[in-house]
Structure formats: structure tokens, C-alpha cells
Design an enzyme around this catalytic site. Structure first.
Site, PDB file in Angstrom:
ATOM      1  N   GLY A 171       0.827  -1.205   0.000  1.00  0.00           N
ATOM      2  CA  GLY A 171       0.000   0.000   0.000  1.00  0.00           C
ATOM      3  C   GLY A 171       0.854   1.245   0.000  1.00  0.00           C
ATOM      4  O   GLY A 171       1.356   1.663   1.049  1.00  0.00           O
TER       5      GLY A 171
ATOM      6  N   THR B 289       0.266   3.963  -2.934  1.00  0.00           N
ATOM      7  CA  THR B 289      -0.450   5.044  -3.625  1.00  0.00           C
ATOM      8  C   THR B 289      -1.630   5.567  -2.805  1.00  0.00           C
ATOM      9  O   THR B 289      -2.349   4.800  -2.175  1.00  0.00           O
ATOM     10  CB  THR B 289      -0.953   4.529  -4.995  1.00  0.00           C
TER      11      THR B 289
ATOM     12  N   GLU C  81      11.299  -4.514  -9.021  1.00  0.00           N
ATOM     13  CA  GLU C  81       9.932  -4.415  -9.544  1.00  0.00           C
ATOM     14  C   GLU C  81       9.951  -4.010 -11.021  1.00  0.00           C
ATOM     15  O   GLU C  81       9.278  -4.613 -11.859  1.00  0.00           O
ATOM     16  CB  GLU C  81       9.179  -3.375  -8.710  1.00  0.00           C
TER      17      GLU C  81
ATOM     18  N   THR D 240       1.592  10.141  -7.580  1.00  0.00           N
ATOM     19  CA  THR D 240       2.998   9.784  -7.719  1.00  0.00           C
ATOM     20  C   THR D 240       3.894  10.543  -6.736  1.00  0.00           C
ATOM     21  O   THR D 240       5.029  10.147  -6.495  1.00  0.00           O
ATOM     22  CB  THR D 240       3.458  10.084  -9.169  1.00  0.00           C
TER      23      THR D 240
END
Ligand SMILES: Cc1cc2nc3c(=O)[nH]c(=O)nc-3n(C[C@H](O)[C@H](O)[C@H](O)COP(=O)(O)OP(=O)(O)OC[C@H]3O[C@@H](n4cnc5c(N)ncnc54)[C@H](O)[C@@H]3O)c2cc1C
Length: 396
Positions: free
Chosen positions: A132, A134, A254, A140
Site C-alpha cells: 500500500g 499510492t 519491480e 505519484t
């Protein structure tokens, strides 16, 4: 010349490495053919059986060291696993996060936390599929996030809101980025944030309210409302106030893993488009004899190959413990662009059938579109390259 694994033309990709990993994942994926993913998409369901099988075979524990029950592979091999899932027509988005979230726990968690969680994550007893970060109001601009955690004795009390938090309904654990020191009390805005490991089994209904968000593709994502959620202080990962750095640390992995998924999607689109262009007869000849049909597919293939090189370059730097921020970001941008280009070439060469669900093109088209925006948008990658590689002034 040996045929490439998926028979794209006659060219054997020299980067078709890690054949044992590829073959293992490919064999598993044959049990989950197009019809499976089509049904899951139609029902907006979670691919439970597939995720269980991938976990059971140990593939989702690739990055967990052997001493904690995983196989201790590198990001290179992990990226091959996710590439193959997408290349088979599946969607790694249902489970990919476990690979990169686990890095936060692995690199920054205490020995006690690692011993209690990692073996269970490796065996599939626990799922760590959610993170978690965003928030609806800050997007952003992560350092401005407004979710706060206040230490009260042996607990943190968390309040705030998150948006687009994926797989919450199919995960046991979530890493949560919160502000533990207010922004106006830190020297640098990247300081004062912390990562908490939240046990969703306790938290949902007792501090976290989940509101699912329906999206254009089948991706379980949610808005979270957090009201006086109590998290044991022992679930703090690493040091209080350093959480943003821990999250940034995981971002290169990622980016590389998502790049590999896009490469997998790209090859899938090219294979489908090529096969169809050979078969479909219009004006008494295969449509693939027309340069107007073959050039977009060929160009997409060229760009996927280029993106694939950058993906392996970034993965190898990562596995060698070398800085790879620029390469990881560039590989994500190139691969997301290449897969999107290939998606367009595939839908165009299928004509009207590209829009028919039974051909699967439109499903994968919707799925691969996400990667222009998440987990980081193309613009933000370009800003990173402009600032950190080219030395241009920071634009935001
Ligand atoms: C299906 C899905 C799943 C997701 N899963 C997760 C998850 O599990 N966990 C999680 O934490 N987040 C998740 N996200 C959130 C995702 O990471 C964000 O959507 C993404 O980072 C963009 O943030 P935003 O939506 O707030 O866009 P914004 O920050 O509001 O940006 C909107 C647009 O403006 C552009 N923009 C903004 N600032 C600039 C600038 N300075 N210069 C140029 N362009 C700019 C962006 O590039 C973007 O195109 C998910 C999102 C989606 C859609």
C-alpha cells in the site's frame, strides 16, 4: 538451427537462457490455457488454482533464500518465470508482487520477522501479495502521502486512505507505507516514513475497510479506508523513518520483473499475429504476404528484442549487486512500449477478430496497457532519466 521456444520465425534468440526454468514454468502454464484465463477474465475472478500451482511448484518463492525455504534464485531467473507466465497467455499481475514485496522484508526485516514469515510465504501458507503506497490525493508524489501511524505503547495507530491497492482480498499480508513523522518536522521530505507489515486477516473489518475498484482488465485492486488500525510495533520493518528508502530499494527489482512480463506479452502478441497472418486468406492470399501487415509485426518484434536485451542487462547488474536504477527504469519503459506496440500490431492484423474475446487478443491488449501507467508511469521514468542520467534540472 534450433527452433526458438515459441517458434517466432527462424531466429533463435541468444537470450533464451535459463531453459530449465523456462521449461518448468511453461509446462505448468500449459495446464492453464487460453480458455482458463478467458473465463477468469469474464468472471472478474482471481486465478486461484493457477496461483496455488505456481506457489506449490516453488516458482513464487524464487527470490527467497534457501535458508528460509525458497530457491534463492536471482532477479534474472525470477524475471524469466514471470516472462513465461505472460508469454503463455496468462497474467502474472495476479501474483507478481509477492516476488518484489518480499525484498523489503528480506533486506530490511529483523531475523525474527524473516524466520516467522519467509518460510510460510515460500510454502504458500501465507501470501504477501499486497503493498500500500499510492494515495488518492497525492498520486505519484509519494513523499506527501497522508496516511499516518502514531506510536502508542506497543502499537502503531494508523489513519488514512490508499487507492489502487491490489490483491488485498487474496493476500494475508500487506506492506504499508505510512508517515510516522510529519512532513514539516523532517529535514528531507523522503525521511519520516515507515513500512509496517499489516496482517490483513486481522485488519480487514477492524481498521481497514476495502472498497473494490473495477478496472478495464481483470485486476483485483481496491481503495482502502484506514481508521484507527492498530498494528503491533514489532511489525515495523527496519528502522522507523527510513521506510521510503526501503520501498525505493525494491523498485529496481519491480521494474525489471514488470519489464520481463511485458517482454512475455510482446512475444505472445507477435506469435499470435504471425500465426494469424499466415493463416488468414483475404484476396486469395495470406494477409501476411502484404508488407502493410508484416511490417508492423516485424517492427514490434525488433523492439521487443531490444527491450529484452535491456531487461537482461538490468537484471544482471541487479544480481551482481551493482547500481541499476537507470537500466531498470529504461528496461521497464522499453518493454512496456514494445508490448503495447505489439498489442496494437496484433489487434490490427486480426482485423475484426482482434476484438472478439475468443481470440484473447483484446484481453491481453487491455492487460498490457496497464504498464504504461503502473507501477510507474512512462513520464516519471523519462523524468528520472532526464534528471539522474542526463543531469538535466529536476522538472517537478
Ligand atoms: C490496476 C492498478 C493496480 C495498482 N496496484 C497498486 C498497488 O498494488 N499498490 C500501490 O501502492 N499502487 C498501485 N497502483 C497505483 C499506481 O502505481 C499509480 O496509479 C501510478 O503510480 C500513477 O499514480 P497516479 O495514478 O496517482 O497518477 P498521478 O500521479 O495522478 O499521475 C497522472 C498522470 O500524470 C502524469 N504526471 C504526474 N506528475 C508528472 C510530472 N511531474 N511530469 C510528467 N508527468 C506527470 C503521470 O505520468 C500520469 O500519467 C496501481 C494502479 C493501477 C491502475
Amino acid at each position: 538451427m534450433t527452433e526458438p521456444p515459441h517458434g517466432v520465425g527462424a531466429y533463435r534468440n541468444p537470450f533464451s537462457r535459463h531453459e530449465d526454468v523456462r521449461q518448468g514454468v511453461r509446462d505448468l502454464c500449459t495446464r492453464y490455457p487460453d480458455a482458463y484465463w478467458r473465463r477468469i477474465d469474464r468472471e472478474q475472478a482471481y486465478p486461484e488454482e493457477f496461483v496455488k500451482a505456481l506457489t506449490g511448484a516453488g516458482w513464487l518463492a524464487a527470490l527467497i533464500p534457501e535458508e528460509y525455504g525458497g530457491s534463492g534464485m536471482g532477479v534474472t531467473e525470477a524475471s524469466v518465470i514471470l516472462e513465461e507466465v505472460n508469454r503463455s497467455g496468462g497474467n502474472s499481475g495476479a501474483c507478481h508482487a509477492q516476488m518484489y514485496i518480499m525484498g523489503t522484508l528480506l533486506r530490511h526485516g529483523s531475523e525474527k520477522q524473516k524466520r516467522s514469515y519467509l518460510p510460510k510465504i515460500a510454502s504458500g501458507e501465507l501470501r504477501l501479495q499486497s503493498f500500500g503506497v499510492t494515495e488518492p490525493n497525492t498520486g505519484t508524489d509519494t513523499t506527501k502521502l497522508r496516511t499516518t501511524a502514531v506510536r502508542k505503547g506497543d502499537r502503531y495507530v494508523v489513519n488514512g486512505q490508499k487507492v489502487f491497492i491490489s490483491r488485498v482480498q487474496h493476500s494475508d499480508l500487506m506492506t504499508l507505507l505510512v508517515r510516522t513523522t510529519p512532513l514539516d518536522q523532517v529535514k528531507k521530505k523522503s525521511e519520516g516514513m515507515s513500512v509496517l507489515l499489516v496482517d490483513l486477516r486481522d485488519a480487514i473489518g477492524r481498521g481497514i475497510t476495502v472498497r473494490p475498484i473495477r478496472t478495464m482488465m481483470n485486476h483485483e485492486t481496491n481503495e482502502l479506508f484506514i481508521d484507527d488500525l492498530e498494528v503491533p510495533a514489532e511489525n515495523l520493518i527496519g528502522e522507523e523513518g527510513k521506510g521510503f528508502r526501503y520501498i525505493l530499494d525494491g523498485m529496481n527489482a519491480e521494474r525489471i520483473l514488470i519489464a520481463a512480463e511485458c517482454v512475455g506479452d510482446g512475444y505472445w502478441f507477435v506469435e499470435r499475429a504471425t500465426a494469424y497472418a499466415k493463416e488468414r486468406i483475404v484476396f486469395d492470399r495470406p494477409i501476411g504476404r502484404n508488407q502493410g501487415v508484416q511490417f508492423p509485426i516485424a517492427r514490434a518484434y525488433v523492439n521487443i528484442e531490444a527491450a529484452n536485451l535491456m531487461r537482461f542487462h538490468a537484471a544482471e547488474l541487479f544480481d551482481a549487486g551493482k547500481p541499476c536504477g537507470a537500466e531498470a527504469n529504461m528496461s521497464k519503459l522499453l518493454a512496456a512500449d514494445a508490448s503495447w506496440e505489439a498489442a496494437n500490431a496484433a489487434i490490427q492484423s486480426h482485423g475484426g477478430f482482434g476484438f472478439a474475446t475468443e481470440y484473447d487478443i483484446e484481453r491481453k491488449f487491455r492487460e498490457t496497457r496497464l504498464y504504461q501507467v503502473a507501477p510507474i508511469s512512462t513520464n516519471l521514468i523519462l523524468s528520472y532519466v532526464a534528471e539522474h542520467v542526463l543531469g538535466l534540472p529536476r522538472s517537478y
